[in-house]
Write an enzyme that holds these catalytic residues in place. Structure first.
Site, PDB file in Angstrom:
ATOM      1  N   CYS A   1      13.123  -9.591   5.678  1.00 27.46           N
ATOM      2  CA  CYS A   1      12.773  -8.883   6.926  1.00 27.46           C
ATOM      3  C   CYS A   1      12.652  -9.829   8.111  1.00 27.46           C
ATOM      4  CB  CYS A   1      11.465  -8.128   6.743  1.00 27.46           C
ATOM      5  SG  CYS A   1      11.490  -7.055   5.322  1.00 27.46           S
TER       6      CYS A   1
ATOM      7  N   HIS B   1       7.596  -7.011  12.936  1.00 24.92           N
ATOM      8  CA  HIS B   1       8.320  -6.316  11.873  1.00 24.92           C
ATOM      9  C   HIS B   1       7.511  -5.088  11.457  1.00 24.92           C
ATOM     10  CE1 HIS B   1      10.336  -5.211   8.318  1.00 24.92           C
ATOM     11  NE2 HIS B   1       9.470  -5.740   7.481  1.00 24.92           N
TER      12      HIS B   1
ATOM     13  N   ASN C   1      10.239   0.970   6.935  1.00 26.73           N
ATOM     14  CA  ASN C   1      10.590  -0.455   6.912  1.00 26.73           C
ATOM     15  C   ASN C   1      12.109  -0.591   6.791  1.00 26.73           C
ATOM     16  OD1 ASN C   1      11.085  -3.117   6.281  1.00 26.73           O
ATOM     17  ND2 ASN C   1       9.470  -3.283   4.740  1.00 26.73           N
TER      18      ASN C   1
HETATM   19  N1  ACO Z   1       1.363   7.529  -3.249  1.00 24.63           N
HETATM   20  C1  ACO Z   1       0.159   7.635  -3.804  1.00 24.63           C
HETATM   21  N2  ACO Z   1      -0.473   6.608  -4.405  1.00 24.63           N
HETATM   22  C2  ACO Z   1       0.178   5.428  -4.438  1.00 24.63           C
HETATM   23  C3  ACO Z   1       1.454   5.259  -3.893  1.00 24.63           C
HETATM   24  C4  ACO Z   1       2.058   6.377  -3.283  1.00 24.63           C
HETATM   25  N3  ACO Z   1       3.269   6.320  -2.711  1.00 24.63           N
HETATM   26  N4  ACO Z   1       1.828   3.986  -4.080  1.00 24.63           N
HETATM   27  C5  ACO Z   1       0.844   3.354  -4.712  1.00 24.63           C
HETATM   28  N5  ACO Z   1      -0.172   4.237  -4.944  1.00 24.63           N
HETATM   29  C6  ACO Z   1      -1.454   3.984  -5.596  1.00 24.63           C
HETATM   30  C7  ACO Z   1      -1.401   2.820  -6.565  1.00 24.63           C
HETATM   31  O1  ACO Z   1      -0.934   3.258  -7.819  1.00 24.63           O
HETATM   32  C8  ACO Z   1      -2.857   2.400  -6.599  1.00 24.63           C
HETATM   33  O2  ACO Z   1      -3.550   3.289  -7.450  1.00 24.63           O
HETATM   34  P1  ACO Z   1      -4.757   2.755  -8.399  1.00 24.63           P
HETATM   35  O3  ACO Z   1      -5.778   2.212  -7.435  1.00 24.63           O
HETATM   36  O4  ACO Z   1      -5.159   3.975  -9.130  1.00 24.63           O
HETATM   37  O5  ACO Z   1      -4.139   1.672  -9.236  1.00 24.63           O
HETATM   38  C9  ACO Z   1      -3.338   2.653  -5.174  1.00 24.63           C
HETATM   39  O6  ACO Z   1      -2.392   3.585  -4.604  1.00 24.63           O
HETATM   40  C10 ACO Z   1      -3.391   1.406  -4.318  1.00 24.63           C
HETATM   41  O7  ACO Z   1      -2.166   0.673  -4.502  1.00 24.63           O
HETATM   42  P2  ACO Z   1      -1.882  -0.662  -3.725  1.00 24.63           P
HETATM   43  O8  ACO Z   1      -0.518  -1.166  -4.079  1.00 24.63           O
HETATM   44  O9  ACO Z   1      -3.041  -1.609  -3.923  1.00 24.63           O
HETATM   45  O10 ACO Z   1      -1.900  -0.119  -2.227  1.00 24.63           O
HETATM   46  P3  ACO Z   1      -1.899  -0.927  -0.891  1.00 24.63           P
HETATM   47  O11 ACO Z   1      -3.031  -0.531  -0.077  1.00 24.63           O
HETATM   48  O12 ACO Z   1      -1.657  -2.404  -1.108  1.00 24.63           O
HETATM   49  O13 ACO Z   1      -0.592  -0.348  -0.159  1.00 24.63           O
HETATM   50  C11 ACO Z   1       1.664  -1.007   0.285  1.00 24.63           C
HETATM   51  C12 ACO Z   1       0.672  -0.486  -0.756  1.00 24.63           C
HETATM   52  C13 ACO Z   1       1.818   0.065   1.330  1.00 24.63           C
HETATM   53  C14 ACO Z   1       2.999  -1.252  -0.415  1.00 24.63           C
HETATM   54  C15 ACO Z   1       1.140  -2.306   0.932  1.00 24.63           C
HETATM   55  O14 ACO Z   1       0.700  -3.174  -0.072  1.00 24.63           O
HETATM   56  C16 ACO Z   1       2.155  -3.024   1.782  1.00 24.63           C
HETATM   57  O15 ACO Z   1       2.552  -2.552   2.822  1.00 24.63           O
HETATM   58  N6  ACO Z   1       2.556  -4.238   1.380  1.00 24.63           N
HETATM   59  C17 ACO Z   1       3.424  -5.100   2.178  1.00 24.63           C
HETATM   60  C18 ACO Z   1       4.845  -4.673   2.179  1.00 24.63           C
HETATM   61  C19 ACO Z   1       5.674  -5.691   2.953  1.00 24.63           C
HETATM   62  O16 ACO Z   1       5.253  -6.223   3.960  1.00 24.63           O
HETATM   63  N7  ACO Z   1       6.859  -6.013   2.482  1.00 24.63           N
HETATM   64  C20 ACO Z   1       7.604  -7.071   3.115  1.00 24.63           C
HETATM   65  C21 ACO Z   1       8.846  -6.681   3.662  1.00 24.63           C
HETATM   66  S1  ACO Z   1       9.919  -5.749   2.591  1.00 24.63           S
HETATM   67  C22 ACO Z   1      11.394  -6.658   2.447  1.00 24.63           C
HETATM   68  O17 ACO Z   1      11.468  -7.829   2.762  1.00 24.63           O
HETATM   69  C23 ACO Z   1      12.568  -5.936   1.845  1.00 24.63           C
END
Ligand code: ACO
Length: 329
Positions: free
Chosen positions: A114, A254, A284
């Protein structure tokens, strides 16, 4: 006089079809409420089976050329940041250069996740300042939904497709490419990976059955690194530029997660009206997200000179990058 590099035109393109959170609720165990509060995303644009990265890139680049007033013969080089090229080879950039009617110019792809578009601007600055080129097209283009696992609710709600482009010239007026910071850390590359399809794990029935050709992401760990690296990139780019954070007019970060954008804005002590956000509409789009946002901000008249703009990104690699762009009039 020292040579300088300016953004003199921008363009973007997204596919027409829109996938909403309500659509995703029917595909995986998720909810509009979870997606909105955890990411800020409401909709994303997705390509159909006939559309590939070069199609979006060509349209975005043609719009940037038009905005810059360039004809095909004006362009001296073209490079595309992408992790979703049309093919492993030839480079998508060669296909786009041909379709734009550019005459046999150097054209190449590179992958920096990204952070790709900001990596591209830093390269363009170096090429222009060194005198190698006067006019370059820098493109960020992706079809992430082609490598999205639609059964993985933790990642499939995040991604969209699109492309953005900038015309970089040795002649202003335009956005002067200023101080920058870029880096990488391959020691934690496994946090965000497309494991199969390359020379480490060539595509086989087994890799496809195991879904190893899809994006695999450790979201929460990636999140922590993103917040830290984006903050650092912005502050170090400002320091190199000799600009105080109180002089920043706009942050274009980003668009991976609204909470990451918000944390970066806080590091710069910026109020919400100085932060460009369109993640709600596009999700994203990886290397395309910053040039799409930049082009929207340009066309909406948000970047009327004088303006000091910070671009900051983070992505697979892991990579990060920030650059200061100043529109002085
Ligand atoms: N719907 C409902 N629940 C979900 C979903 C969903 N779509 N996805 C995950 N959950 C649940 C998980 O199972 C977890 O449940 P549990 O607590 O029972 O285990 C809970 O939600 C929390 O999951 P986390 O992964 O800890 O959630 P988080 O708050 O970290 O959010 C996210 C997830 C949105 C992916 C976040 O971590 C994020 O944005 N990370 C960074 C992404 C990024 O910057 N990527 C870089 C660029 S991408 C590239 O280069 C191609």
């Amino acid at each position: 006089m020292k040579r300088q590099a300016f953004i003199t035109g921008t363009g973007h393109a997204v596919p027409e079809a829109i996938l909403t959170n309500a659509d995703l609720e029917k595909m995986v165990d998720t909810s509009d409420e979870w997606i909105t509060t955890r990411t800020g995303i409401k909709t994303r644009h997705i390509t159909d089976s006939n559309t590939a990265t070069s199609d979006l890139a060509t349209t975005a680049a043609a719009r940037a050329m038009e905005a810059a007033g360039w004809k095909p013969e004006d362009v001296q080089a073209l490079f595309i940041a992408t992790v979703t090229p049309d093919h492993a080879f030839p480079a998508t950039a060669c296909l786009v250069a041909d379709r734009l009617g550019l005459s046999r110019v150097p054209a190449w792809d590179f992958a920096a996740g990204c952070s790709g578009f900001v990596y591209g601007l830093i390269q363009a600055r170096a090429f222009v300042e060194s005198g190698i080129f006067d006019r370059i097209l820098v493109i960020g283009a992706e079809c992430l939904t082609k490598i999205t696992n639609w059964k993985d609710r933790a990642s499939c709600v995040l991604f969209g497709d699109g492309a953005g482009a900038a015309a970089i010239s040795s002649q202003g007026p335009g956005g002067l490419l200023g101080g920058y910071h870029w880096g990488s850390d391959g020691a934690i590359s496994d946090l965000l990976v497309q494991a199969a399809g390359g020379s480490r794990n060539p595509a086989t029935h087994e890799t496809v059955e195991a879904g190893m050709h899809y994006i695999a992401m450790n979201g929460s760990e990636t999140f922590k690194h993103a917040v830290r690296a984006m903050r650092e990139s912005c502050l170090l780019a400002l320091e190199m530029d000799g600009t105080d954070k109180s002089d920043v007019d706009l942050l274009i970060s980003h668009q991976a997660n609204y909470r990451i954008i918000d944390a970066t804005a806080r590091a710069l002590e910026l109020p919400p009206e100085k932060v460009y956000v369109n993640i709600d509409r596009y999700g994203n789009t990886s290397s395309a997200s910053i040039p799409i946002a930049l082009d929207e901000a340009m066309r909406r008249g948000i970047i009327t000179p004088p303006k000091t703009v910070v671009l900051a990104a983070f992505g697979a690699g892991l990579t990060w990058a920030g650059i200061i762009v100043k529109w002085n009039g």
